[in-house]
Design a protein around this motif. Structure first.
Motif, PDB file in Angstrom:
ATOM      1  N   HIS A 205      64.810 -53.035  20.348  1.00  0.00           N
ATOM      2  CA  HIS A 205      64.980 -52.917  18.899  1.00  0.00           C
ATOM      3  C   HIS A 205      63.929 -51.945  18.354  1.00  0.00           C
ATOM      4  O   HIS A 205      62.730 -52.209  18.418  1.00  0.00           O
ATOM      5  N   VAL A 206      64.399 -50.804  17.853  1.00  0.00           N
ATOM      6  CA  VAL A 206      63.509 -49.820  17.229  1.00  0.00           C
ATOM      7  C   VAL A 206      63.475 -50.086  15.734  1.00  0.00           C
ATOM      8  O   VAL A 206      64.528 -50.149  15.080  1.00  0.00           O
ATOM      9  N   THR A 207      62.292 -50.232  15.171  1.00  0.00           N
ATOM     10  CA  THR A 207      62.162 -50.559  13.746  1.00  0.00           C
ATOM     11  C   THR A 207      61.608 -49.407  12.914  1.00  0.00           C
ATOM     12  O   THR A 207      61.793 -49.384  11.695  1.00  0.00           O
ATOM     13  N   THR A 208      60.927 -48.455  13.551  1.00  0.00           N
ATOM     14  CA  THR A 208      60.368 -47.309  12.823  1.00  0.00           C
ATOM     15  C   THR A 208      60.667 -46.022  13.581  1.00  0.00           C
ATOM     16  O   THR A 208      60.811 -46.033  14.807  1.00  0.00           O
ATOM     17  N   LEU A 209      60.726 -44.913  12.839  1.00  0.00           N
ATOM     18  CA  LEU A 209      60.999 -43.612  13.436  1.00  0.00           C
ATOM     19  C   LEU A 209      59.769 -42.727  13.271  1.00  0.00           C
ATOM     20  O   LEU A 209      59.379 -42.393  12.152  1.00  0.00           O
ATOM     21  N   PRO A 210      59.150 -42.315  14.380  1.00  0.00           N
ATOM     22  CA  PRO A 210      57.966 -41.451  14.283  1.00  0.00           C
ATOM     23  C   PRO A 210      58.323 -40.073  13.736  1.00  0.00           C
ATOM     24  O   PRO A 210      59.466 -39.620  13.831  1.00  0.00           O
ATOM     25  N   ASP A 211      57.348 -39.378  13.184  1.00  0.00           N
ATOM     26  CA  ASP A 211      57.548 -38.016  12.712  1.00  0.00           C
ATOM     27  C   ASP A 211      57.927 -37.109  13.889  1.00  0.00           C
ATOM     28  O   ASP A 211      57.444 -37.292  15.004  1.00  0.00           O
ATOM     29  N   GLY A 212      58.787 -36.127  13.587  1.00  0.00           N
ATOM     30  CA  GLY A 212      59.158 -35.158  14.610  1.00  0.00           C
ATOM     31  C   GLY A 212      60.314 -35.579  15.485  1.00  0.00           C
ATOM     32  O   GLY A 212      60.653 -34.873  16.450  1.00  0.00           O
ATOM     33  N   TRP A 213      60.950 -36.686  15.158  1.00  0.00           N
ATOM     34  CA  TRP A 213      62.075 -37.183  15.957  1.00  0.00           C
ATOM     35  C   TRP A 213      63.303 -37.392  15.073  1.00  0.00           C
ATOM     36  O   TRP A 213      63.172 -37.857  13.935  1.00  0.00           O
ATOM     37  N   LEU A 214      64.485 -37.093  15.628  1.00  0.00           N
ATOM     38  CA  LEU A 214      65.727 -37.616  15.087  1.00  0.00           C
ATOM     39  C   LEU A 214      65.947 -38.993  15.691  1.00  0.00           C
ATOM     40  O   LEU A 214      65.558 -39.240  16.846  1.00  0.00           O
ATOM     41  N   GLY A 215      66.591 -39.865  14.934  1.00  0.00           N
ATOM     42  CA  GLY A 215      66.708 -41.257  15.370  1.00  0.00           C
ATOM     43  C   GLY A 215      67.349 -41.442  16.728  1.00  0.00           C
ATOM     44  O   GLY A 215      66.841 -42.179  17.577  1.00  0.00           O
ATOM     45  N   LYS A 216      68.485 -40.788  16.964  1.00  0.00           N
ATOM     46  CA  LYS A 216      69.189 -40.975  18.225  1.00  0.00           C
ATOM     47  C   LYS A 216      68.354 -40.486  19.400  1.00  0.00           C
ATOM     48  O   LYS A 216      68.273 -41.154  20.445  1.00  0.00           O
ATOM     49  N   ASN A 217      67.718 -39.328  19.243  1.00  0.00           N
ATOM     50  CA  ASN A 217      66.906 -38.787  20.332  1.00  0.00           C
ATOM     51  C   ASN A 217      65.744 -39.720  20.670  1.00  0.00           C
ATOM     52  O   ASN A 217      65.432 -39.955  21.848  1.00  0.00           O
ATOM     53  N   HIS A 218      65.120 -40.252  19.633  1.00  0.00           N
ATOM     54  CA  HIS A 218      64.009 -41.179  19.844  1.00  0.00           C
ATOM     55  C   HIS A 218      64.487 -42.451  20.539  1.00  0.00           C
ATOM     56  O   HIS A 218      63.826 -42.967  21.455  1.00  0.00           O
ATOM     57  N   ALA A 219      65.653 -42.950  20.126  1.00  0.00           N
ATOM     58  CA  ALA A 219      66.187 -44.175  20.726  1.00  0.00           C
ATOM     59  C   ALA A 219      66.503 -43.962  22.204  1.00  0.00           C
ATOM     60  O   ALA A 219      66.188 -44.818  23.054  1.00  0.00           O
ATOM     61  N   LEU A 220      67.127 -42.841  22.534  1.00  0.00           N
ATOM     62  CA  LEU A 220      67.451 -42.567  23.936  1.00  0.00           C
ATOM     63  C   LEU A 220      66.182 -42.419  24.769  1.00  0.00           C
ATOM     64  O   LEU A 220      66.127 -42.866  25.927  1.00  0.00           O
ATOM     65  N   TYR A 221      65.172 -41.813  24.202  1.00  0.00           N
ATOM     66  CA  TYR A 221      63.908 -41.661  24.925  1.00  0.00           C
ATOM     67  C   TYR A 221      63.243 -43.022  25.153  1.00  0.00           C
ATOM     68  O   TYR A 221      62.690 -43.284  26.230  1.00  0.00           O
ATOM     69  N   GLN A 222      63.315 -43.909  24.157  1.00  0.00           N
ATOM     70  CA  GLN A 222      62.769 -45.255  24.339  1.00  0.00           C
ATOM     71  C   GLN A 222      63.508 -45.994  25.445  1.00  0.00           C
ATOM     72  O   GLN A 222      62.913 -46.743  26.232  1.00  0.00           O
ATOM     73  N   GLY A 223      64.824 -45.773  25.528  1.00  0.00           N
ATOM     74  CA  GLY A 223      65.584 -46.372  26.619  1.00  0.00           C
ATOM     75  C   GLY A 223      65.145 -45.842  27.965  1.00  0.00           C
ATOM     76  O   GLY A 223      65.018 -46.605  28.943  1.00  0.00           O
ATOM     77  N   PHE A 224      64.888 -44.549  28.046  1.00  0.00           N
ATOM     78  CA  PHE A 224      64.407 -43.949  29.300  1.00  0.00           C
ATOM     79  C   PHE A 224      63.082 -44.572  29.741  1.00  0.00           C
ATOM     80  O   PHE A 224      62.864 -44.812  30.941  1.00  0.00           O
ATOM     81  N   LEU A 225      62.204 -44.835  28.801  1.00  0.00           N
ATOM     82  CA  LEU A 225      60.902 -45.409  29.159  1.00  0.00           C
ATOM     83  C   LEU A 225      61.041 -46.771  29.816  1.00  0.00           C
ATOM     84  O   LEU A 225      60.151 -47.195  30.574  1.00  0.00           O
ATOM     85  N   GLN A 226      62.144 -47.475  29.568  1.00  0.00           N
ATOM     86  CA  GLN A 226      62.380 -48.783  30.182  1.00  0.00           C
ATOM     87  C   GLN A 226      63.268 -48.697  31.426  1.00  0.00           C
ATOM     88  O   GLN A 226      63.452 -49.696  32.130  1.00  0.00           O
ATOM     89  N   ALA A 227      63.816 -47.520  31.693  1.00  0.00           N
ATOM     90  CA  ALA A 227      64.796 -47.376  32.774  1.00  0.00           C
ATOM     91  C   ALA A 227      64.117 -47.304  34.142  1.00  0.00           C
ATOM     92  O   ALA A 227      63.051 -46.712  34.294  1.00  0.00           O
ATOM     93  N   ARG A 228      64.795 -47.897  35.131  1.00  0.00           N
ATOM     94  CA  ARG A 228      64.280 -47.881  36.500  1.00  0.00           C
ATOM     95  C   ARG A 228      65.122 -47.007  37.431  1.00  0.00           C
ATOM     96  O   ARG A 228      64.751 -46.771  38.571  1.00  0.00           O
ATOM     97  N   GLY A 229      66.269 -46.506  36.962  1.00  0.00           N
ATOM     98  CA  GLY A 229      67.220 -45.850  37.843  1.00  0.00           C
ATOM     99  C   GLY A 229      66.833 -44.454  38.282  1.00  0.00           C
ATOM    100  O   GLY A 229      66.121 -43.725  37.587  1.00  0.00           O
ATOM    101  N   GLN A 230      67.375 -44.081  39.469  1.00  0.00           N
ATOM    102  CA  GLN A 230      67.233 -42.692  39.934  1.00  0.00           C
ATOM    103  C   GLN A 230      68.182 -41.776  39.171  1.00  0.00           C
ATOM    104  O   GLN A 230      67.952 -40.580  39.065  1.00  0.00           O
ATOM    105  N   TYR A 231      69.282 -42.364  38.654  1.00  0.00           N
ATOM    106  CA  TYR A 231      70.221 -41.639  37.802  1.00  0.00           C
ATOM    107  C   TYR A 231      70.164 -42.259  36.408  1.00  0.00           C
ATOM    108  O   TYR A 231      70.064 -43.477  36.266  1.00  0.00           O
ATOM    109  N   LEU A 232      70.267 -41.396  35.385  1.00  0.00           N
ATOM    110  CA  LEU A 232      70.272 -41.847  34.006  1.00  0.00           C
ATOM    111  C   LEU A 232      71.579 -41.418  33.360  1.00  0.00           C
ATOM    112  O   LEU A 232      71.952 -40.242  33.428  1.00  0.00           O
TER     113      LEU A 232
END
Length: 413
Positions: A133-160
């Motif tokens: 759950h993302v509650t705030t959007l940092p400066d310099g980001w569009l919402g979708k791009n930031h959300a996908l990046y947050q998902g990547f930070l939690q991802a364990r896969g060799q493929y995304l």
């Protein structure tokens, strides 16, 4: 009359060149094949009662790469449940799903939590579902791009696999995609989905939009390994290796771009990685817009970004459409003599290019072809209005957030 004759010749030369390029392109735009029925290592076929066979199939499955499916969802309560359930029932044996609720004000977050609890209680659904759950959007980001990046930070896969919250997957979609990507030794695979439409005019407009988009972008160049300038990415399905994603700088490299999917594909090519584009209309589907009115309002918000927020490029695109796509339908009646015949041949060539491209990208062409001139005018209007709205507002409203034009221009490359 001299100008009309000159324009007739130029128009014919343009469409003749496009026809040659499109005939070549058809060979470069494959359809994602279905291997699941024949390849037990890439799908979960009915289990054999033999314990040794089960052990062998489990060992083969463990050799496949773990795929992390990352979904960004903002105000998607109407579609998120069906999308996630489709993914939870994929036949691919090594999968995890990371759904990111991006500051939604509706019931998206609640539905995702319900899905997570539901999946944990189902023995026949072994796919782990993580909800962020993302509650705030940092400066310099569009919402979708930031959300996908947050998902990547939690991802364990060799493929995304980056996908949208309104895409419907066939059960074997990811299995077939991984099989195809491995066979091609590709770093990135992007698929064009089946576009679901519920009205004649929406269908006509969608077809024309993808027709002009293809002439502008020429997506088939993604499959030419010798060129590293032009790439392609489709938001419904971007499957990339972790190594490739990190090499292009992740979503941080294009954090403020509304066309994040296309930017991902472009950067894959520019990094010298191998990319594949294929039609996935037998594997996934999306209802892009529910009505023509919604399509017009949606595109006028962000289509200017496709021209890098440059008025000259957008004006050139509108003028080019009106001269090369629309004017020939008038010129056959007013040009006179051989020029009228040349304009007529240009129209036939243009429609042949249209049919070939739409068949390759979306599927069959029907009665929508009859209103081709009207769709030319409609898209020209949308581009012009998008430029006007963006300049008047000093930015764009996108998914509930306002982004300042000067910031968008700084991040356009």
């Amino acid at each position: 009359m001299f100008i009309l004759k000159l324009l007739a010749i130029l128009t014919f030369c343009y469409w003749a060149a496009m026809l040659v390029d499109t005939l070549r392109a058809r060979k470069l735009m494959p359809t994602l094949p279905s291997h699941s029925k024949a390849d037990s290592s890439a799908s979960l076929l009915p289990s054999s009662p033999n314990r040794l066979t089960k052990m062998r199939e489990a060992a083969e499955a463990n050799q496949l790469p773990l795929v992390s499916v990352i979904i960004a969802a903002k105000e998607e309560e109407a579609s998120i449940t069906e999308t996630v359930k489709n993914l939870l029932h994929q036949t691919y044996p090594r999968l995890e799903i990371i759904a990111v609720n991006d500051r939604s004000q509706d019931g998206t977050g609640r539905k995702l939590e319900e899905l997570r609890k539901w999946s944990e209680g189902k023995q026949q659904v072994p796919v782990p579902l993580t909800v962020i759950h993302v509650t705030t959007l940092p400066d310099g980001w569009l919402g979708k791009n930031h959300a996908l990046y947050q998902g990547f930070l939690q991802a364990r896969g060799q493929y995304l696999l980056f996908t949208d919250a309104d895409v419907l997957f066939q059960p074997h979609a990811i299995a077939d995609a991984v099989h195809y990507m491995k066979a091609a030794e590709a770093d990135h695979l992007t698929l064009t989905p089946q576009i679901v439409v519920n009205s004649f005019w929406l269908s006509a407009f969608v077809q024309y939009f993808f027709f002009t988009f293809s002439l502008y972008i020429r997506p088939w160049r993604a499959n030419i390994d010798s060129q590293h300038k032009h790439g392609m990415g489709v938001g419904a399905f971007n499957l990339i290796t972790r190594q490739g994603y990190e090499r292009i700088g992740t979503h941080k490299a294009f954090a403020f771009r509304p066309d994040d999917d296309l930017q991902l594909g472009m950067r894959v090519k520019q990094a010298g990685l191998r990319q594949r584009l294929a039609s996935g209309r037998t594997h996934l589907a999306v209802e892009w817009y529910t009505s023509l009115k919604e399509a017009v309002h949606g595109l006028e918000k962000n289509i200017f970004s496709g021209f890098q927020y440059r008025v000259s490029l957008a004006a050139g695109a509108v003028l080019g459409q009106l001269l090369l796509f629309f004017f020939p339908f008038i010129a056959i009646f007013v040009a006179g003599g051989w020029a009228s015949w040349v304009f007529g041949i240009s129209i036939l060539t243009m429609l042949a290019v249209y049919v070939l491209l739409i068949q390759a990208l979306i599927g069959k062409v029907g009665k929508e072809l009859l209103v081709f001139p009207a769709t030319v005018c409609l898209l020209s209007y949308i581009v012009a209005r998008s430029v006007w709205l963006t300049l008047r507002q000093g930015g764009i409203h996108w998914r509930g957030t306002f982004y300042v034009l000067e910031q968008l221009k700084k991040m356009k490359r």
